[in-house]
Design an enzyme around this catalytic site. Structure first.
Site, PDB file in Angstrom:
ATOM      1  N   LYS A  11       0.817  -1.117   0.075  1.00 47.24           N
ATOM      2  CA  LYS A  11      -0.066  -0.183  -0.076  1.00 47.24           C
ATOM      3  C   LYS A  11       0.887   1.250  -0.106  1.00 47.24           C
ATOM      4  O   LYS A  11       0.665   2.299  -0.701  1.00 47.24           O
ATOM      5  CB  LYS A  11      -1.087   0.075   1.348  1.00 47.24           C
ATOM      6  CG  LYS A  11      -1.738  -0.963   1.277  1.00 47.24           C
ATOM      7  CD  LYS A  11      -2.707  -0.768   2.639  1.00 47.24           C
ATOM      8  CE  LYS A  11      -2.144  -0.854   3.958  1.00 47.24           C
ATOM      9  NZ  LYS A  11      -1.639  -2.144   4.261  1.00 47.24           N
ATOM     10  N   ARG A  86      -9.264   1.681   9.334  1.00 49.58           N
ATOM     11  CA  ARG A  86      -8.863   0.266   9.809  1.00 49.58           C
ATOM     12  C   ARG A  86      -9.874  -0.536  10.553  1.00 49.58           C
ATOM     13  O   ARG A  86      -9.884  -1.576  10.740  1.00 49.58           O
ATOM     14  CB  ARG A  86      -7.321   0.349  10.626  1.00 49.58           C
ATOM     15  CG  ARG A  86      -6.437  -0.140   9.732  1.00 49.58           C
ATOM     16  CD  ARG A  86      -4.984  -0.174  10.568  1.00 49.58           C
ATOM     17  NE  ARG A  86      -3.995  -0.944  10.287  1.00 49.58           N
ATOM     18  CZ  ARG A  86      -2.908  -0.411   9.638  1.00 49.58           C
ATOM     19  NH1 ARG A  86      -3.146   0.741   9.336  1.00 49.58           N
ATOM     20  NH2 ARG A  86      -1.925  -1.186   9.215  1.00 49.58           N
ATOM     21  N   ARG A 125      11.416  -7.513   4.098  1.00 50.35           N
ATOM     22  CA  ARG A 125      11.514  -6.080   4.338  1.00 50.35           C
ATOM     23  C   ARG A 125      12.142  -5.891   5.732  1.00 50.35           C
ATOM     24  O   ARG A 125      12.879  -4.908   6.147  1.00 50.35           O
ATOM     25  CB  ARG A 125      10.059  -5.628   4.361  1.00 50.35           C
ATOM     26  CG  ARG A 125      10.251  -4.075   4.679  1.00 50.35           C
ATOM     27  CD  ARG A 125       8.716  -3.405   4.495  1.00 50.35           C
ATOM     28  NE  ARG A 125       7.854  -3.500   5.731  1.00 50.35           N
ATOM     29  CZ  ARG A 125       6.517  -3.153   5.700  1.00 50.35           C
ATOM     30  NH1 ARG A 125       6.088  -2.544   4.746  1.00 50.35           N
ATOM     31  NH2 ARG A 125       5.886  -3.303   7.049  1.00 50.35           N
ATOM     32  N   ARG A 131      12.049  -1.738  10.885  1.00 46.22           N
ATOM     33  CA  ARG A 131      10.980  -1.430  11.561  1.00 46.22           C
ATOM     34  C   ARG A 131      10.707  -2.524  12.824  1.00 46.22           C
ATOM     35  O   ARG A 131      10.870  -3.926  12.497  1.00 46.22           O
ATOM     36  CB  ARG A 131       9.636  -1.629  10.872  1.00 46.22           C
ATOM     37  CG  ARG A 131       9.483  -0.322  10.193  1.00 46.22           C
ATOM     38  CD  ARG A 131       8.003  -0.541   9.215  1.00 46.22           C
ATOM     39  NE  ARG A 131       7.131  -0.686   9.835  1.00 46.22           N
ATOM     40  CZ  ARG A 131       6.100  -0.813   9.062  1.00 46.22           C
ATOM     41  NH1 ARG A 131       5.661  -0.165   7.924  1.00 46.22           N
ATOM     42  NH2 ARG A 131       4.460  -1.353   9.532  1.00 46.22           N
ATOM     43  N   ARG A 142      -0.133  -9.124  13.197  1.00 44.44           N
ATOM     44  CA  ARG A 142      -0.649  -8.035  12.378  1.00 44.44           C
ATOM     45  C   ARG A 142      -1.583  -8.668  11.286  1.00 44.44           C
ATOM     46  O   ARG A 142      -2.789  -8.033  11.081  1.00 44.44           O
ATOM     47  CB  ARG A 142       0.457  -7.067  11.621  1.00 44.44           C
ATOM     48  CG  ARG A 142       1.045  -6.057  12.677  1.00 44.44           C
ATOM     49  CD  ARG A 142       2.365  -5.710  12.260  1.00 44.44           C
ATOM     50  NE  ARG A 142       2.305  -5.073  10.935  1.00 44.44           N
ATOM     51  CZ  ARG A 142       3.483  -5.147  10.195  1.00 44.44           C
ATOM     52  NH1 ARG A 142       4.601  -5.795  10.565  1.00 44.44           N
ATOM     53  NH2 ARG A 142       3.489  -4.470   9.143  1.00 44.44           N
TER      54      ARG A 142
HETATM   55  P1  ADP Z   1       1.204  -2.179   7.631  1.00 48.69           P
HETATM   56  O1  ADP Z   1       0.359  -1.883   6.625  1.00 48.69           O
HETATM   57  O2  ADP Z   1       2.496  -2.487   7.160  1.00 48.69           O
HETATM   58  O3  ADP Z   1       0.832  -2.575   8.900  1.00 48.69           O
HETATM   59  P2  ADP Z   1       1.235   0.660   8.478  1.00 48.69           P
HETATM   60  O4  ADP Z   1       2.382   1.726   8.333  1.00 48.69           O
HETATM   61  O5  ADP Z   1       0.037   1.150   7.849  1.00 48.69           O
HETATM   62  O6  ADP Z   1       1.824  -0.607   8.212  1.00 48.69           O
HETATM   63  O7  ADP Z   1       0.836   0.792  10.162  1.00 48.69           O
HETATM   64  C1  ADP Z   1       1.725   0.432  11.249  1.00 48.69           C
HETATM   65  C2  ADP Z   1       1.007   0.398  12.374  1.00 48.69           C
HETATM   66  O8  ADP Z   1       0.794   1.758  12.884  1.00 48.69           O
HETATM   67  C3  ADP Z   1      -0.017  -0.609  12.736  1.00 48.69           C
HETATM   68  O9  ADP Z   1       0.512  -1.690  12.787  1.00 48.69           O
HETATM   69  C4  ADP Z   1      -0.637   0.020  14.038  1.00 48.69           C
HETATM   70  O10 ADP Z   1      -0.105  -0.362  15.117  1.00 48.69           O
HETATM   71  C5  ADP Z   1      -0.663   1.552  13.554  1.00 48.69           C
HETATM   72  N1  ADP Z   1      -1.601   2.129  12.717  1.00 48.69           N
HETATM   73  C6  ADP Z   1      -1.877   2.539  11.630  1.00 48.69           C
HETATM   74  N2  ADP Z   1      -2.830   3.062  11.229  1.00 48.69           N
HETATM   75  C7  ADP Z   1      -3.658   2.699  12.128  1.00 48.69           C
HETATM   76  C8  ADP Z   1      -5.178   2.764  12.134  1.00 48.69           C
HETATM   77  N3  ADP Z   1      -5.728   3.733  11.333  1.00 48.69           N
HETATM   78  N4  ADP Z   1      -5.817   2.672  13.253  1.00 48.69           N
HETATM   79  C9  ADP Z   1      -4.997   2.121  14.472  1.00 48.69           C
HETATM   80  N5  ADP Z   1      -3.580   1.904  14.291  1.00 48.69           N
HETATM   81  C10 ADP Z   1      -3.025   2.081  13.324  1.00 48.69           C
END
Ligand code: ADP
Length: 190
Positions: A11, A86, A125, A131, A142
């Site tokens: 994404k 989410r 990755r 990370r 996740r």
């Molecule tokens: P990925 O898609 O690889 O999981 P992101 O960068 O989108 O990575 O998100 C990393 C982390 O940030 C998530 O695992 C969560 O802990 C937090 N996070 C991101 N966006 C949200 C959201 N909309 N609601 C709750 N937590 C979020």
């Protein structure tokens, strides 16, 4: 627009390219949280443990961050949200926010990738990303949380006829081409 898909679907990479092409900001809640963690802001301190464990930041916190971000000038003619909403509560918060501004969603891009490929990509990755949430246990956690909390959003947006499915397997540039074609088709059809 929104881009939706499991962790590892690509994404962030695709959103960055597509948003730049369309001249709209790419807004990633994950990036916002990681930036705050890096700068050790109060928000960063609050959410660090949550991100490290792969859980979701509470809706109220996330909704407020997004409301602030969408209120900025560069987002007034459109935006591409990545990693938000989410949860169903976040969908509702976004609906209210957009309705208040007289805006509406144009499309929800869903990137589809096999689970096996997802884990492989994330493990790879992990070698370079640095990370803390790119370890195999946290990656599986996740995926599980995504399936439980976020996958149902596809149904919600399908009912609104907003979902645009894109095959996220294969070469990055091939995926970008597919997204472009899918969005052009949506624009032509509507
Ligand atoms: P990925 O898609 O690889 O999981 P992101 O960068 O989108 O990575 O998100 C990393 C982390 O940030 C998530 O695992 C969560 O802990 C937090 N996070 C991101 N966006 C949200 C959201 N909309 N609601 C709750 N937590 C979020």
């Amino acid at each position: 627009m929104i881009i939706l898909g499991p962790p590892g679907a690509g994404k962030g990479t695709q959103a960055e390219l597509i948003a730049a092409e369309r001249g709209i900001p790419h807004i990633s809640t994950g990036d916002i949280f990681r930036d705050n963690i890096k700068r050790e802001t109060p928000l960063g301190v609050q959410v660090k443990g949550i991100l490290d464990s792969g859980g979701y930041v509470p809706d109220e916190v996330t909704n407020e961050i997004v409301a602030d971000r969408l209120a900025q000038d560069d987002a007034k003619d459109g935006f591409l949200l990545d990693g938000y909403p989410r949860t169903l509560a976040q969908v509702k918060a976004l609906d209210e926010l957009l309705a208040g501004d007289g805006h509406a969603l144009d499309a929800v891009l869903e990137l589809q990738v096999d689970e096996q490929e997802l884990v492989q990509r994330l493990v790879k990755r992990a070698e370079t990303s640095g990370r803390a949430d790119d370890t195999e246990d946290v990656i599986r956690e996740r995926q599980e949380i995504y399936r439980r909390e976020t996958a149902p959003l596809v149904q919600t947006y399908t009912e609104r006829d907003l979902v645009v499915d894109v095959d996220g397997m294969g070469e990055m540039s091939a995926v970008t081409d597919r997204i472009r074609a899918a969005l052009d088709k949506v624009a032509a059809d509507r």
